[in-house]
Design a protein around this motif. Structure first.
Motif, PDB file in Angstrom:
ATOM      1  N   ILE A  51       0.862  -1.177   0.000  1.00  0.00           N
ATOM      2  CA  ILE A  51       0.000   0.000   0.000  1.00  0.00           C
ATOM      3  C   ILE A  51       0.898   1.227   0.000  1.00  0.00           C
ATOM      4  O   ILE A  51       1.803   1.333   0.827  1.00  0.00           O
ATOM      5  N   THR A  52       0.638   2.129  -0.918  1.00  0.00           N
ATOM      6  CA  THR A  52       1.511   3.282  -1.108  1.00  0.00           C
ATOM      7  C   THR A  52       0.840   4.581  -0.674  1.00  0.00           C
ATOM      8  O   THR A  52      -0.387   4.690  -0.615  1.00  0.00           O
ATOM      9  N   ASN A  53       1.692   5.559  -0.397  1.00  0.00           N
ATOM     10  CA  ASN A  53       1.230   6.893  -0.033  1.00  0.00           C
ATOM     11  C   ASN A  53       2.191   7.881  -0.662  1.00  0.00           C
ATOM     12  O   ASN A  53       3.418   7.683  -0.598  1.00  0.00           O
ATOM     13  N   TYR A  54       1.655   8.928  -1.291  1.00  0.00           N
ATOM     14  CA  TYR A  54       2.487   9.903  -1.977  1.00  0.00           C
ATOM     15  C   TYR A  54       2.167  11.315  -1.517  1.00  0.00           C
ATOM     16  O   TYR A  54       1.013  11.647  -1.210  1.00  0.00           O
ATOM     17  N   ALA A  55       3.178  12.154  -1.532  1.00  0.00           N
ATOM     18  CA  ALA A  55       2.943  13.580  -1.374  1.00  0.00           C
ATOM     19  C   ALA A  55       2.178  14.076  -2.596  1.00  0.00           C
ATOM     20  O   ALA A  55       2.395  13.593  -3.716  1.00  0.00           O
ATOM     21  N   ASP A  56       1.304  15.050  -2.379  1.00  0.00           N
ATOM     22  CA  ASP A  56       0.511  15.572  -3.499  1.00  0.00           C
ATOM     23  C   ASP A  56       1.405  16.095  -4.625  1.00  0.00           C
ATOM     24  O   ASP A  56       1.054  15.987  -5.801  1.00  0.00           O
ATOM     25  N   SER A  57       2.545  16.631  -4.263  1.00  0.00           N
ATOM     26  CA  SER A  57       3.422  17.263  -5.252  1.00  0.00           C
ATOM     27  C   SER A  57       4.051  16.269  -6.223  1.00  0.00           C
ATOM     28  O   SER A  57       4.556  16.672  -7.273  1.00  0.00           O
ATOM     29  N   VAL A  58       4.032  14.978  -5.892  1.00  0.00           N
ATOM     30  CA  VAL A  58       4.675  13.980  -6.758  1.00  0.00           C
ATOM     31  C   VAL A  58       3.692  12.965  -7.321  1.00  0.00           C
ATOM     32  O   VAL A  58       4.081  12.122  -8.134  1.00  0.00           O
ATOM     33  N   LYS A  59       2.440  13.053  -6.921  1.00  0.00           N
ATOM     34  CA  LYS A  59       1.446  12.094  -7.413  1.00  0.00           C
ATOM     35  C   LYS A  59       1.347  12.153  -8.932  1.00  0.00           C
ATOM     36  O   LYS A  59       1.309  13.234  -9.519  1.00  0.00           O
ATOM     37  N   GLY A  60       1.331  10.975  -9.539  1.00  0.00           N
ATOM     38  CA  GLY A  60       1.254  10.897 -10.988  1.00  0.00           C
ATOM     39  C   GLY A  60       2.593  10.993 -11.683  1.00  0.00           C
ATOM     40  O   GLY A  60       2.683  10.728 -12.882  1.00  0.00           O
ATOM     41  N   ARG A  61       3.633  11.359 -10.944  1.00  0.00           N
ATOM     42  CA  ARG A  61       4.973  11.473 -11.549  1.00  0.00           C
ATOM     43  C   ARG A  61       5.955  10.466 -10.952  1.00  0.00           C
ATOM     44  O   ARG A  61       6.836   9.970 -11.649  1.00  0.00           O
ATOM     45  N   PHE A  62       5.830  10.197  -9.663  1.00  0.00           N
ATOM     46  CA  PHE A  62       6.738   9.287  -8.965  1.00  0.00           C
ATOM     47  C   PHE A  62       6.013   7.987  -8.644  1.00  0.00           C
ATOM     48  O   PHE A  62       4.818   7.980  -8.364  1.00  0.00           O
ATOM     49  N   THR A  63       6.773   6.894  -8.647  1.00  0.00           N
ATOM     50  CA  THR A  63       6.241   5.584  -8.275  1.00  0.00           C
ATOM     51  C   THR A  63       7.204   4.913  -7.305  1.00  0.00           C
ATOM     52  O   THR A  63       8.406   4.831  -7.589  1.00  0.00           O
ATOM     53  N   MET A  69      11.219   8.254 -10.660  1.00  0.00           N
ATOM     54  CA  MET A  69      10.830   9.661 -10.748  1.00  0.00           C
ATOM     55  C   MET A  69      10.788  10.079 -12.212  1.00  0.00           C
ATOM     56  O   MET A  69      11.823  10.060 -12.896  1.00  0.00           O
ATOM     57  N   ASN A  70       9.619  10.423 -12.689  1.00  0.00           N
ATOM     58  CA  ASN A  70       9.426  10.872 -14.062  1.00  0.00           C
ATOM     59  C   ASN A  70       8.960  12.321 -14.085  1.00  0.00           C
ATOM     60  O   ASN A  70       8.514  12.854 -13.069  1.00  0.00           O
ATOM     61  N   SER A  71       9.073  12.931 -15.239  1.00  0.00           N
ATOM     62  CA  SER A  71       8.628  14.323 -15.416  1.00  0.00           C
ATOM     63  C   SER A  71       9.189  15.217 -14.309  1.00  0.00           C
ATOM     64  O   SER A  71       8.466  16.009 -13.694  1.00  0.00           O
ATOM     65  N   LEU A  72      10.466  15.099 -14.079  1.00  0.00           N
ATOM     66  CA  LEU A  72      11.095  15.841 -12.995  1.00  0.00           C
ATOM     67  C   LEU A  72      11.040  17.336 -13.237  1.00  0.00           C
ATOM     68  O   LEU A  72      11.133  17.810 -14.382  1.00  0.00           O
ATOM     69  N   LYS A  73      10.906  18.069 -12.131  1.00  0.00           N
ATOM     70  CA  LYS A  73      10.834  19.525 -12.164  1.00  0.00           C
ATOM     71  C   LYS A  73      11.985  20.102 -11.332  1.00  0.00           C
ATOM     72  O   LYS A  73      12.474  19.442 -10.414  1.00  0.00           O
ATOM     73  N   PRO A  74      12.378  21.334 -11.611  1.00  0.00           N
ATOM     74  CA  PRO A  74      13.440  21.952 -10.796  1.00  0.00           C
ATOM     75  C   PRO A  74      13.109  21.939  -9.296  1.00  0.00           C
ATOM     76  O   PRO A  74      14.015  21.789  -8.474  1.00  0.00           O
ATOM     77  N   GLU A  75      11.845  22.032  -8.955  1.00  0.00           N
ATOM     78  CA  GLU A  75      11.462  22.024  -7.537  1.00  0.00           C
ATOM     79  C   GLU A  75      11.593  20.648  -6.891  1.00  0.00           C
ATOM     80  O   GLU A  75      11.413  20.518  -5.678  1.00  0.00           O
ATOM     81  N   ASP A  76      11.921  19.630  -7.668  1.00  0.00           N
ATOM     82  CA  ASP A  76      12.215  18.310  -7.103  1.00  0.00           C
ATOM     83  C   ASP A  76      13.672  18.213  -6.629  1.00  0.00           C
ATOM     84  O   ASP A  76      14.055  17.210  -6.023  1.00  0.00           O
ATOM     85  N   THR A  77      14.455  19.236  -6.901  1.00  0.00           N
ATOM     86  CA  THR A  77      15.847  19.239  -6.474  1.00  0.00           C
ATOM     87  C   THR A  77      15.946  19.166  -4.953  1.00  0.00           C
ATOM     88  O   THR A  77      15.344  19.981  -4.246  1.00  0.00           O
ATOM     89  N   ALA A  78      16.668  18.166  -4.458  1.00  0.00           N
ATOM     90  CA  ALA A  78      16.776  17.945  -3.017  1.00  0.00           C
ATOM     91  C   ALA A  78      17.708  16.768  -2.765  1.00  0.00           C
ATOM     92  O   ALA A  78      18.074  16.037  -3.699  1.00  0.00           O
ATOM     93  N   VAL A  79      18.066  16.608  -1.502  1.00  0.00           N
ATOM     94  CA  VAL A  79      18.691  15.366  -1.073  1.00  0.00           C
ATOM     95  C   VAL A  79      17.570  14.410  -0.695  1.00  0.00           C
ATOM     96  O   VAL A  79      16.701  14.758   0.112  1.00  0.00           O
ATOM     97  N   TYR A  80      17.590  13.234  -1.282  1.00  0.00           N
ATOM     98  CA  TYR A  80      16.556  12.238  -1.046  1.00  0.00           C
ATOM     99  C   TYR A  80      17.081  11.191  -0.061  1.00  0.00           C
ATOM    100  O   TYR A  80      18.171  10.629  -0.256  1.00  0.00           O
ATOM    101  N   TYR A  81      16.293  10.952   0.978  1.00  0.00           N
ATOM    102  CA  TYR A  81      16.653  10.007   2.023  1.00  0.00           C
ATOM    103  C   TYR A  81      15.670   8.844   2.027  1.00  0.00           C
ATOM    104  O   TYR A  81      14.449   9.058   1.987  1.00  0.00           O
ATOM    105  N   CYS A  82      16.195   7.651   2.108  1.00  0.00           N
ATOM    106  CA  CYS A  82      15.308   6.509   2.278  1.00  0.00           C
ATOM    107  C   CYS A  82      15.198   6.176   3.768  1.00  0.00           C
ATOM    108  O   CYS A  82      16.087   6.524   4.561  1.00  0.00           O
ATOM    109  N   ILE A  83      14.123   5.540   4.115  1.00  0.00           N
ATOM    110  CA  ILE A  83      13.897   5.134   5.494  1.00  0.00           C
ATOM    111  C   ILE A  83      13.251   3.761   5.515  1.00  0.00           C
ATOM    112  O   ILE A  83      12.427   3.449   4.651  1.00  0.00           O
ATOM    113  N   ALA A  84      13.639   2.968   6.459  1.00  0.00           N
ATOM    114  CA  ALA A  84      12.999   1.683   6.732  1.00  0.00           C
ATOM    115  C   ALA A  84      12.446   1.757   8.152  1.00  0.00           C
ATOM    116  O   ALA A  84      13.186   2.085   9.088  1.00  0.00           O
ATOM    117  N   LYS A  85      11.156   1.513   8.277  1.00  0.00           N
ATOM    118  CA  LYS A  85      10.496   1.641   9.576  1.00  0.00           C
ATOM    119  C   LYS A  85      10.083   0.279  10.115  1.00  0.00           C
ATOM    120  O   LYS A  85       9.634  -0.575   9.368  1.00  0.00           O
TER     121      LYS A  85
END
Length: 121
Positions: free
Chosen positions: A55-67, A81-97
């Motif tokens: 079951i997945t959950n996405y931020a509204d800003s990436v829905k339809g572009r990220f899987t 990550m598809n259809s990347l935008k300049p506002e997607d620029t960031a350090v991406y961190y993974c987490i295991a809970k």
């Protein structure tokens, strides 16, 4: 238990990248896996999560572009990550809970080291 993220880089707007994050160690089960990101001068924010039932959950800003996907046999989570935008620029961190190790009884969380994604306009 360690998380190793990879796949970041520089891409033009409209392009695609695929991030990977693999958990290693004496792992029995991981309940949730996910990705967060932190842009310069901003707080870390949720990008996407996936639980053990896929079951997945996405931020509204990436829905339809990220899987987000996971391979439980490899203890790996991916972020396509598809259809990347300049506002997607960031350090991406993974987490295991809620990581459970063999012989252990308490679950714990663990962050990966972060991978930089830069999207040019």
């Amino acid at each position: 238990v360690q998380l190793q993220a990879s796949g970041g880089g520089l891409v033009q707007a409209g392009g695609s990248l695929r991030l990977s994050c693999t958990a290693s160690g004496n792992i029995f089960r991981i309940n949730d896996m996910g990705w967060y990101r932190q842009a310069p001068g901003k707080q870390r924010e949720l990008v996407a999560t996936i639980n053990s039932g896929d079951i997945t959950n996405y931020a509204d800003s990436v829905k339809g572009r990220f899987t987000i996907l996971r391979d439980n046999a490899k203890n790996t989570v991916y972020l396509q990550m598809n259809s990347l935008k300049p506002e997607d620029t960031a350090v991406y961190y993974c987490i295991a809970k809620q990581i459970y190790v063999r012989g252990g009884t308490l679950g714990f969380d663990r962050w990966g080291q972060g991978t930089l994604v830069t999207v040019s306009s």
